[in-house]
Design an enzyme around this catalytic site. Sequence first.
Site, PDB file in Angstrom:
ATOM      1  CE  LYS A   1      -4.156  -2.040   1.986  1.00  0.00           C
ATOM      2  NZ  LYS A   1      -3.659  -3.379   2.364  1.00  0.00           N
TER       3      LYS A   1
HETATM    4  O1  LIG Z   1      -5.325  -3.915  -0.264  1.00  0.00           O
HETATM    5  C1  LIG Z   1      -5.726  -4.876   0.403  1.00  0.00           C
HETATM    6  O2  LIG Z   1      -5.302  -5.995   0.204  1.00  0.00           O
HETATM    7  C2  LIG Z   1      -6.827  -4.650   1.345  1.00  0.00           C
HETATM    8  C3  LIG Z   1      -7.698  -3.646   1.009  1.00  0.00           C
HETATM    9  C4  LIG Z   1      -8.914  -3.531   1.700  1.00  0.00           C
HETATM   10  O3  LIG Z   1      -9.762  -2.709   1.363  1.00  0.00           O
HETATM   11  N1  LIG Z   1      -9.161  -4.367   2.732  1.00  0.00           N
HETATM   12  C5  LIG Z   1      -8.278  -5.347   3.121  1.00  0.00           C
HETATM   13  O4  LIG Z   1      -8.608  -6.109   4.039  1.00  0.00           O
HETATM   14  N2  LIG Z   1      -7.079  -5.460   2.460  1.00  0.00           N
HETATM   15  C6  LIG Z   1      -6.091  -6.477   2.883  1.00  0.00           C
HETATM   16  O5  LIG Z   1      -6.627  -7.772   2.618  1.00  0.00           O
HETATM   17  C7  LIG Z   1      -6.268  -8.701   3.669  1.00  0.00           C
HETATM   18  C8  LIG Z   1      -7.541  -9.215   4.305  1.00  0.00           C
HETATM   19  O6  LIG Z   1      -7.245 -10.218   5.227  1.00  0.00           O
HETATM   20  P1  LIG Z   1      -8.371 -11.171   5.870  1.00  0.00           P
HETATM   21  O7  LIG Z   1      -9.424 -10.285   6.430  1.00  0.00           O
HETATM   22  O8  LIG Z   1      -7.604 -11.914   6.921  1.00  0.00           O
HETATM   23  O9  LIG Z   1      -8.867 -12.071   4.770  1.00  0.00           O
HETATM   24  C9  LIG Z   1      -5.348  -7.925   4.597  1.00  0.00           C
HETATM   25  O10 LIG Z   1      -4.012  -8.144   4.160  1.00  0.00           O
HETATM   26  C10 LIG Z   1      -5.715  -6.466   4.378  1.00  0.00           C
HETATM   27  O11 LIG Z   1      -4.623  -5.601   4.584  1.00  0.00           O
END
Ligand SMILES: O=C(O)c1cc(=O)[nH]c(=O)n1[C@@H]1O[C@H](COP(=O)(O)O)[C@@H](O)[C@H]1O
Length: 278
Positions: A97
């Site tokens: 990011k």
């Molecule tokens: O850019 C991302 O990957 C991201 C964007 C977003 O809007 N929301 C989000 O959860 N993420 C990332 O996606 C992953 C979600 O993880 P889980 O919730 O464990 O499946 C994490 O690494 C967050 O940093």
Amino acid sequence: MTLSFGTRLRSAMDERGPLCVGIDPHASLLDSWGLADDIAGLERFTYTVVEALAGTVAVFKPQAAFFERFGSRGVAVLERATADLRAAGGLVVMDAKRGDIGSTMGAYAEAFLRKDSPLFSDALTVSPYLGYGSLKPAVELARESGAGLFVLALTSNPEGAEVQRAVREDGRTVGATMLAHLAEENAGETPMGSFGAVVGATLGDLSSFDLDINGPLLAPGIGAQGATPADLPRVFGAAVRNVVPNVSRGVLKAGPDAGALRSAAERYANEIREAVGA
Ligand SMILES: O=C(O)c1cc(=O)[nH]c(=O)n1[C@@H]1O[C@H](COP(=O)(O)O)[C@@H](O)[C@H]1O
């Protein structure tokens, strides 16, 4: 000639399905795997995931912060995992990011998108909230290297709305403007462009947004954040064809057994295929 990220991603999605497994070594996950929250635990966790899933899943999204918290030795684990995943035919979206003003953005881009960089990745998540134009050095280097970007447009967290749904003077929301920039970036590319948007799977009905950007839509939020594969068609409509759904904790919590990790990923992959008709 290097194929573009959009071309490579479309082939990988066709061959392996669109699931993206996030590699997020949370302290609580290390603990539930019976590992210490230290560099040895990080190594064991990461390489177990890599060995279990590298040959079968299309896309991996390591979350850089969980490696950076261990300093240079953590970053070395991230470098090796990235190289190993790519060598096994997986695509790596580095979730760092990044976002800064032009010249600094150029240095961030070099760190992840220059072909000979130790952390070279197939794509990088970037934040456009210093202005979309500030991402230009990353867009240019990505094009040169056959890499891609995922630009935060409509994020999965509820706090994102105060920025992304803010309405500009021209009546468009900020999020919609980011999607429009990406559509421009990807115009004319086949089978799709390399400049994707991050759009949360948790967001409910997005029919007021034009998600037709001719590029990939990275959709986090499935599993731990409450969204399910069955939500994807409702949230993304016709754009669901370009969705790369990310699951991190939902898969990782099945470890440390490699077979259990593979089964969890397969279960999500099957549910996603069923939901999106891939
Ligand atoms: O850019 C991302 O990957 C991201 C964007 C977003 O809007 N929301 C989000 O959860 N993420 C990332 O996606 C992953 C979600 O993880 P889980 O919730 O464990 O499946 C994490 O690494 C967050 O940093």
